[in-house]
Design an enzyme around this catalytic site. Structure first.
Site, short mmCIF file in Angstrom:
data_model
loop_
_atom_site.label_atom_id
_atom_site.label_comp_id
_atom_site.label_asym_id
_atom_site.label_seq_id
_atom_site.Cartn_x
_atom_site.Cartn_y
_atom_site.Cartn_z
N LYS A 275 0.39 -1.13 -0.18
CA LYS A 275 0.31 0.04 -0.19
C LYS A 275 1.27 0.79 -0.18
CE LYS A 275 -4.27 -1.71 2.83
NZ LYS A 275 -4.69 -1.32 1.48
N ARG A 349 -9.76 -11.57 2.06
CA ARG A 349 -11.22 -12.46 0.91
C ARG A 349 -10.57 -14.08 1.62
NH1 ARG A 349 -11.86 -9.11 -4.37
NH2 ARG A 349 -11.31 -7.84 -2.97
N1 BES Z 1 -7.78 -3.85 4.53
C1 BES Z 1 -8.56 -3.12 2.31
C2 BES Z 1 -9.65 -2.50 2.64
C3 BES Z 1 -9.98 -0.88 3.29
C4 BES Z 1 -8.92 0.33 2.77
C5 BES Z 1 -10.45 -0.58 4.09
C6 BES Z 1 -9.51 1.29 3.01
C7 BES Z 1 -10.67 0.66 4.65
C8 BES Z 1 -9.69 1.71 4.69
C9 BES Z 1 -8.77 -4.00 1.76
O1 BES Z 1 -7.39 -5.16 1.94
C10 BES Z 1 -7.89 -4.04 0.74
O2 BES Z 1 -6.40 -3.57 0.43
N2 BES Z 1 -8.52 -4.31 -0.44
C11 BES Z 1 -8.59 -3.86 -1.31
C12 BES Z 1 -9.04 -4.99 -2.40
C13 BES Z 1 -8.38 -4.18 -3.72
C14 BES Z 1 -7.36 -4.71 -4.09
C15 BES Z 1 -9.00 -5.76 -4.79
C16 BES Z 1 -8.76 -2.52 -1.85
O3 BES Z 1 -10.21 -1.76 -1.44
O4 BES Z 1 -8.15 -1.39 -2.52
MN MN Z 2 -5.12 -5.36 2.11
#
Ligand code: BES
Ligand code: MN
Ligand code: ZN
Length: 492
Positions: A275, A349
């Site tokens: 990230k 997931r």
């Molecule tokens: N934990 C995150 C989702 C999230 C991001 C929650 C920011 C709250 C604030 C999750 O694991 C994630 O990173 N999801 C990705 C999925 C994508 C790679 C398909 C996302 O939402 O960007």
């Molecule tokens: Mn994630």
């Protein structure tokens, strides 16, 4: 804080800070009228001089007169709407906390409510009052010897009410206690709240309550069970993953349990699909689904609810490392599905799918709801107001939606149709773990749906609602504990 229910009259509790309900228009409620008279018409005067408006959420702390302190609590227009009542109670609690007093007294006598009943108003009084007093101090250093401890606690709130309101007060208090556990776990940093810490928390909760038992599955056991998807997430971390199962047996022996499955990523760096740095600290909250499961179970224990409930927590840390999973890696989940991991940041997931398979095989649920900070897409779509609800079961959707309305812990339904499933197609495995740029919250739910076929299942995406971002208010919200408890109370 304690709530003590008392009969009698508010104006006799002069050693307490009297919390006096004042409407923005119309006649003063009976108890307020009495106090107004006792104190020489002071409330009338303040209203006339426009020193106080009576708007919901406004408060005024009056200096003590003959030793009695008073807080005017604005309640807005008569009849009071549920949402205004919540605002009023929270403001009054904060005002009492900031005062010099450590006990308050309040009554709802003479108040009339619009879209809620008296029991609801008492429940919310206890819940919101206690919740507004929550503070996270775990990581501040203790005051040194000789230094003054600036922390201030409220000892009691005496509620003058019909004894029939006792249950409602206890329910509200129990929900707030569950929310406090949920908040504290969420607020704790990733170096403290590790998967092992969540397991220890579950163990100590189970030690506190007879009807709660715990079983923690370690990585070697998960290996034996074939949880290749879950283990692909914990692979990059030195913190071992844990699958934590809490079994609450309040109901009849043999009755199928209602199962809650919580995402417990104790820190989500994104893994090799790292990230960006800004705001990444907030990914300590990526275990808020797990925290809400623990909080909910604590509330159920406190209420001794006569149903069977199982909480399953998929706890792992998502880190980049030489031994971390890479984009393109293909893993096999416990149910045999092969998954092409195109993005290691879609890890929630991956742990949840094996947790769901395990929960279904082991506990044969009457219903199963997973709770997860799953997608940024859900947060973008719904903001901080609603949690996303996705399910193909209309009856379950209705149950959860009405629990959300009653608890004021809102959800909004997002689609989960067959037509979205093809977005998960993979050239190399049975499915991919991401579905491209579009409909991110729904494709995440589609992924989970592959592991819950034939079940009474719903998915709650709490990415936007589990915590308040940035700024002064930054912190865990305690949601969706009120929703989950209210939903389960409907199963009695
Ligand atoms: N934990 C995150 C989702 C999230 C991001 C929650 C920011 C709250 C604030 C999750 O694991 C994630 O990173 N999801 C990705 C999925 C994508 C790679 C398909 C996302 O939402 O960007
Ligand atoms: Mn994630
Ligand atoms: Zn995550």
């Amino acid at each position: 804080m304690d709530f003590s229910l008392s009969t009698g009259a508010l104006n006799t509790l002069t050693d307490h800070t009297l919390i006096v309900a004042v409407p923005s228009e119309g006649d003063l409620p009976s108890a307020t009228q009495q106090i107004n008279q006792d104190f020489g018409g002071i409330i009338d005067t303040l209203l006339q001089q426009k020193d106080f408006s009576g708007k919901a959420g406004s408060t005024l702390l009056l200096p003590s007169v003959n030793g009695t302190r008073m807080i005017l609590m604005g309640i807005g227009k008569d009849a009071i709407k549920g949402k205004d009542w919540i605002k009023s109670v929270k403001a009054a609690a904060t005002c009492l906390k900031n005062s010099a007093s450590d006990k308050g007294a309040i009554t709802l006598h003479g108040l009339s409510f619009d879209d809620v009943d008296e029991a609801w108003a008492h429940q919310q009084l206890a819940q919101c009052f206690e919740d507004a007093l929550y503070e996270f101090k775990e990581c501040k250093s203790k005051p040194k010897e000789g230094e003054e401890d600036e922390s201030k606690t409220i000892e009691t709130l005496t509620v003058i009410a019909d004894p029939a309101m006792e249950t409602a007060l206890q329910q509200g208090k129990a929900i707030a206690v569950g929310m406090a556990l949920c908040k504290t776990l969420g607020n704790l940093p990733g170096n403290i709240a590790t998967p092992s810490f969540l397991a220890e928390t579950a163990v100590s909760l189970a030690e506190q309550y007879d009807k709660l038992a715990v079983d923690v599955l370690e990585e070697d056991r998960m290996e034996e069970l074939g949880m290749g998807s879950f283990l692909s997430v914990s692979a990059g971390s030195i913190e071992p993953g844990k699958l934590i199962c809490l079994n609450y047996t309040g109901g009849k022996k043999g009755d199928a349990p209602h199962v809650l499955v919580g995402k417990g990523i104790t820190f989500d760096t994104g893994g090799i699909s790292l990230k960006p740095g800004a705001g990444m600290d907030e990914m300590k909250y990526d275990m808020c689904g797990a925290a809400s499961v623990l909080g909910t179970l604590k509330t159920l224990c406190a209420l001794n609810l006569p149903i069977n409930v199982v909480g399953v927590i998929a706890a792992a840390e998502n880190m980049p490392a030489g031994h971390a999973t890479k984009p393109g890696d293909i893993v096999t989940a416990m149910n045999g599905t092969t998954i092409e991991i195109l993005n290691t940041d879609a890890e929630g997931r991956l742990v949840l799918c094996d947790a769901l398979t395990y929960a279904i095989d082991t506990f044969k649920p009457a219903s199963i709801v997973d709770i997860a900070t799953l997608t940024g897409a859900c947060m973008m779509a719904l903001g901080g107001v609603n949690s996303g609800l996705m399910t193909q079961d209309e009856a379950l959707a209705e149950e959860i939606q009405s629990a959300a309305e009653l608890s004021r812990d809102a959800v909004w339904r997002l689609p989960l149709q067959e037509e979205y499933q093809e977005l998960l197609d993979s050239n190399f495995a049975d499915i991919a773990n991401i579905g491209g740029r579009l409909a991110g919250a729904t494709t995440a739910a589609c992924f989970l749906s592959r592991f819950t076929e034939g079940q009474k299942w719903a998915h709650l995406d709490i990415a936007g609602t589990a915590w308040f971002s940035g700024g002064k208010n930054k912190g865990s919200s305690g949601r969706p504990v009120p929703l989950l408890v209210t939903y389960l109370m409907g199963k009695e």
